[in-house]
Every structure is written in structure tokens, then in C-alpha cells.
Design a protein around this motif. Structure first.
Motif, PDB file in Angstrom:
ATOM      1  N   MET A  72      48.242 -26.506  30.072  1.00 59.78           N
ATOM      2  CA  MET A  72      47.485 -26.371  28.905  1.00 59.78           C
ATOM      3  C   MET A  72      46.371 -26.955  28.870  1.00 59.78           C
ATOM      4  O   MET A  72      46.201 -28.095  29.133  1.00 59.78           O
ATOM      5  CB  MET A  72      48.480 -26.733  27.365  1.00 59.78           C
ATOM      6  N   ALA A  73      45.230 -26.139  28.709  1.00 56.61           N
ATOM      7  CA  ALA A  73      44.080 -26.608  28.783  1.00 56.61           C
ATOM      8  C   ALA A  73      43.734 -27.319  27.183  1.00 56.61           C
ATOM      9  O   ALA A  73      43.430 -26.426  26.305  1.00 56.61           O
ATOM     10  CB  ALA A  73      42.806 -25.373  28.840  1.00 56.61           C
ATOM     11  N   VAL A  74      43.684 -28.536  27.182  1.00 53.52           N
ATOM     12  CA  VAL A  74      43.372 -29.260  25.840  1.00 53.52           C
ATOM     13  C   VAL A  74      41.849 -29.360  25.515  1.00 53.52           C
ATOM     14  O   VAL A  74      41.057 -29.757  26.271  1.00 53.52           O
ATOM     15  CB  VAL A  74      43.960 -30.617  25.635  1.00 53.52           C
ATOM     16  N   THR A  75      41.409 -28.914  24.581  1.00 53.46           N
ATOM     17  CA  THR A  75      39.982 -29.027  24.305  1.00 53.46           C
ATOM     18  C   THR A  75      39.713 -30.159  23.187  1.00 53.46           C
ATOM     19  O   THR A  75      38.833 -30.881  23.290  1.00 53.46           O
ATOM     20  CB  THR A  75      39.577 -27.644  23.490  1.00 53.46           C
ATOM     21  N   GLY A  76      40.726 -30.254  22.091  1.00 59.36           N
ATOM     22  CA  GLY A  76      40.086 -31.218  21.044  1.00 59.36           C
ATOM     23  C   GLY A  76      41.336 -32.051  20.586  1.00 59.36           C
ATOM     24  O   GLY A  76      42.502 -31.844  21.071  1.00 59.36           O
ATOM     25  N   ARG A  77      40.998 -33.303  19.799  1.00 58.63           N
ATOM     26  CA  ARG A  77      41.909 -33.954  19.208  1.00 58.63           C
ATOM     27  C   ARG A  77      41.831 -33.848  17.801  1.00 58.63           C
ATOM     28  O   ARG A  77      40.647 -33.877  17.290  1.00 58.63           O
ATOM     29  CB  ARG A  77      41.739 -35.453  19.654  1.00 58.63           C
ATOM     30  N   GLU A  81      33.099 -25.079  22.143  1.00 60.54           N
ATOM     31  CA  GLU A  81      33.143 -23.729  21.580  1.00 60.54           C
ATOM     32  C   GLU A  81      33.414 -22.696  22.414  1.00 60.54           C
ATOM     33  O   GLU A  81      34.121 -21.561  21.830  1.00 60.54           O
ATOM     34  CB  GLU A  81      31.533 -23.622  21.472  1.00 60.54           C
ATOM     35  N   ALA A  82      33.336 -22.564  23.718  1.00 60.90           N
ATOM     36  CA  ALA A  82      33.714 -21.681  24.453  1.00 60.90           C
ATOM     37  C   ALA A  82      35.261 -21.305  24.510  1.00 60.90           C
ATOM     38  O   ALA A  82      35.723 -20.331  24.377  1.00 60.90           O
ATOM     39  CB  ALA A  82      33.413 -21.964  26.210  1.00 60.90           C
ATOM     40  N   ARG A  83      36.032 -22.757  24.418  1.00 60.64           N
ATOM     41  CA  ARG A  83      37.516 -22.782  24.364  1.00 60.64           C
ATOM     42  C   ARG A  83      37.845 -22.106  23.025  1.00 60.64           C
ATOM     43  O   ARG A  83      38.891 -21.209  22.787  1.00 60.64           O
ATOM     44  CB  ARG A  83      38.175 -24.055  24.667  1.00 60.64           C
ATOM     45  N   ALA A  84      37.242 -22.483  21.983  1.00 60.15           N
ATOM     46  CA  ALA A  84      37.689 -22.045  20.549  1.00 60.15           C
ATOM     47  C   ALA A  84      37.485 -20.483  20.341  1.00 60.15           C
ATOM     48  O   ALA A  84      38.314 -19.743  19.702  1.00 60.15           O
ATOM     49  CB  ALA A  84      36.962 -23.051  19.401  1.00 60.15           C
ATOM     50  N   ILE A  85      36.332 -20.092  20.820  1.00 62.03           N
ATOM     51  CA  ILE A  85      36.194 -18.701  20.797  1.00 62.03           C
ATOM     52  C   ILE A  85      37.301 -17.695  21.688  1.00 62.03           C
ATOM     53  O   ILE A  85      37.682 -16.714  21.521  1.00 62.03           O
ATOM     54  CB  ILE A  85      34.623 -18.156  21.244  1.00 62.03           C
ATOM     55  N   GLU A  86      37.180 -18.311  22.877  1.00 60.28           N
ATOM     56  CA  GLU A  86      38.251 -17.734  23.758  1.00 60.28           C
ATOM     57  C   GLU A  86      39.720 -17.630  23.154  1.00 60.28           C
ATOM     58  O   GLU A  86      40.533 -16.549  23.109  1.00 60.28           O
ATOM     59  CB  GLU A  86      38.596 -18.462  24.949  1.00 60.28           C
ATOM     60  N   LEU A  87      40.345 -18.555  22.084  1.00 59.59           N
ATOM     61  CA  LEU A  87      41.346 -18.411  21.517  1.00 59.59           C
ATOM     62  C   LEU A  87      41.526 -17.712  20.179  1.00 59.59           C
ATOM     63  O   LEU A  87      42.335 -17.429  19.984  1.00 59.59           O
ATOM     64  CB  LEU A  87      41.680 -19.906  21.143  1.00 59.59           C
ATOM     65  N   GLY A  88      40.120 -17.398  19.700  1.00 63.96           N
ATOM     66  CA  GLY A  88      39.918 -16.294  18.615  1.00 63.96           C
ATOM     67  C   GLY A  88      39.225 -16.862  17.603  1.00 63.96           C
ATOM     68  O   GLY A  88      39.263 -16.224  16.367  1.00 63.96           O
ATOM     69  N   ALA A  89      38.696 -17.884  17.642  1.00 65.51           N
ATOM     70  CA  ALA A  89      37.963 -18.271  16.484  1.00 65.51           C
ATOM     71  C   ALA A  89      36.483 -17.636  16.623  1.00 65.51           C
ATOM     72  O   ALA A  89      36.019 -17.097  17.525  1.00 65.51           O
ATOM     73  CB  ALA A  89      37.631 -19.740  16.672  1.00 65.51           C
TER      74      ALA A  89
END
Length: 241
Positions: free
Chosen positions: A1-6, A208-216
Motif C-alpha cells: 500500500m502506498a502510504v501518503t499521509g498520517r 496531492e497526486a495521491r489524493a486525486i488518484e484516490l478520488g479527492a
């Protein structure tokens, strides 16, 4: 799993954050650890934090009215929730409802800013009040749980017809299935966010790239030190460093 944030904390909007901070610290025994312009952070004994964000035009929720939803609320564990509820009322809270399910028992109150919170009976919890979870309303609780699980590297530990839960790093977030869900339209005060999550990342661009990839969805924000997004249910959240 690609962890982006905490997950850092949940921040609740209020027109008078000093009054609200006094309420929560008096009720729980937690401590104010940060007080800057328009922002107060309160830390529980186990290190978890919540924040209060000044919002002069704050429109309080009218739970359970779906036209003025709570959006988020706190679930708090306490040994004697009736005694704690009486204490909360003496400090300015309003009792809203009582519920039980499979041996669990909770009392729902509104804090002085109108945000509902649940005092959940937990035998053996010891003295004081413990932050169990931030609870987020959603039209698809399981789907929103999977979104935040992927974004923050937390594990989905429960999925059911009434909601879902993710946990990790000593913190839990719950997602409550709401049939008549009305999303916030931040920054429109007519459809307030009521609260938001702050999520720490190492790099804002990658986050930002990860959040948008996930649907944000990226939302406009003039600040450079954090970025604002809407999750798939429409709740704003911030990526910060």
C-alpha cells in the motif's frame, strides 16, 4: 500500500473557540497545547489531539435534521456515561438522545457550538474520558473508509450495514452510513463543513497526486503551507507538512 499521509487530528469549527476549549478541557481533563490566532489544539492523555478552528459565520448543525447535518462527531469512552453527561450539561452541553445496541450504551449531546458528540459507556476504561474515534457521516461508509485507509495507510478493521472503521497509529476513524446525507459545500456557510481532518504528508505535490488518484477533488485555497481537498463524500480535508 502506498502510504501518503498520517492522520494528525480533526478540527471543529466554532464562533467562540476559547469557550469551546474551556468546555472540552473541563469535561475531559485534556490540556490545551496550542493557542494561536483562530486555532486551539487540545491533547488527550494518550496523545491524541483535536482542534477548534475559529469560524465567525459558523452555522451549527441541528442533529438529527438532515438539512443541517453534523457531518462529523466525536465518540468518547467513559466508565459512567450518565455521570459524564450530567457533568457535560452543567458545563453547557445539551442532551439530545440515548441509544443502545448489542450491550453498548451511549448518550448523545451537543457541545456549546452545537456539535453532537457521544459519551459511550466502556467498563474498565478507568478514570477520565478517552477519545475513541472521529466519526464521519457518509452516503457510502465502506467506500469512504477505503478511501481514507488508502490515503493514510490505516487498516479497515470493520465494515457493516451501519458503517465502517479504520485504525492505525493509535487512532481510529469511523464512518457512519447516512441515508439522507447532505454534503458540505465548503466554503459556503449555508452548507458548512462543521469539521475537517488534517493529514500530514512529507511532500504536498506527491500528496496531492495521491489524493486525486484516490478520488479527492482539489478545492481553492490561497494558503501555500497546506492544501484543501474534498473527499468522495464532499468533506473537506487538509494536507499539511
Amino acid at each position: 500500500m502506498a502510504v501518503t499521509g498520517r492522520l494528525e487530528l480533526a478540527a471543529f469549527d466554532a464562533p467562540d473557540i476559547k469557550k469551546l476549549a474551556e468546555f472540552y478541557t473541563a469535561l475531559t481533563g485534556w490540556q490545551v497545547v496550542r493557542d494561536v490566532d483562530g486555532w486551539i489544539t487540545i491533547r488527550a492523555e494518550d496523545g491524541q489531539e483535536i482542534a477548534l478552528q475559529e469560524a465567525p459565520d459558523h452555522v451549527p448543525p441541528r442533529w438529527p435534521d438532515p438539512a443541517a447535518p453534523q457531518q462529523m462527531h466525536l465518540d468518547l469512552f467513559v466508565e459512567d456515561n450518565e455521570a459524564a453527561a450530567v457533568r457535560a450539561e452543567s458545563l453547557g452541553a445539551t442532551r439530545l438522545a440515548t441509544g443502545s445496541d448489542d450491550g453498548a450504551h451511549w448518550i448523545t449531546l451537543a457541545d456549546p457550538a452545537g456539535h453532537p458528540f457521544d459519551l459511550c459507556r466502556k467498563k474498565g476504561i478507568g478514570p477520565g474520558i478517552v477519545l475513541f474515534a472521529v466519526n464521519i457521516d457518509a452516503p457510502d461508509a465502506a467506500g469512504l473508509a477505503r478511501f481514507y485507509s488508502a490515503l493514510m495507510g490505516m487498516e479497515v478493521v470493520y465494515e457493516g450495514s451501519e458503517g465502517a472503521m479504520i485504525s492505525g497509529g493509535g487512532k481510529s476513524v469511523m464512518f457512519q452510513q447516512v441515508a439522507e446525507f447532505t454534503p458540505p459545500r465548503w466554503p459556503d456557510p449555508a452548507a458548512p463543513q462543521q469539521a475537517h481532518l488534517d493529514i500530514q504528508v512529507e511532500d504536498l505535490d506527491a500528496g496531492e497526486a495521491r489524493a486525486i488518484e484516490l478520488g479527492a477533488t482539489r478545492l481553492p485555497n490561497p494558503e501555500e503551507r497546506f492544501r484543501v481537498f474534498a473527499d468522495p463524500a464532499g468533506h473537506p480535508f487538509c494536507l499539511t507538512t
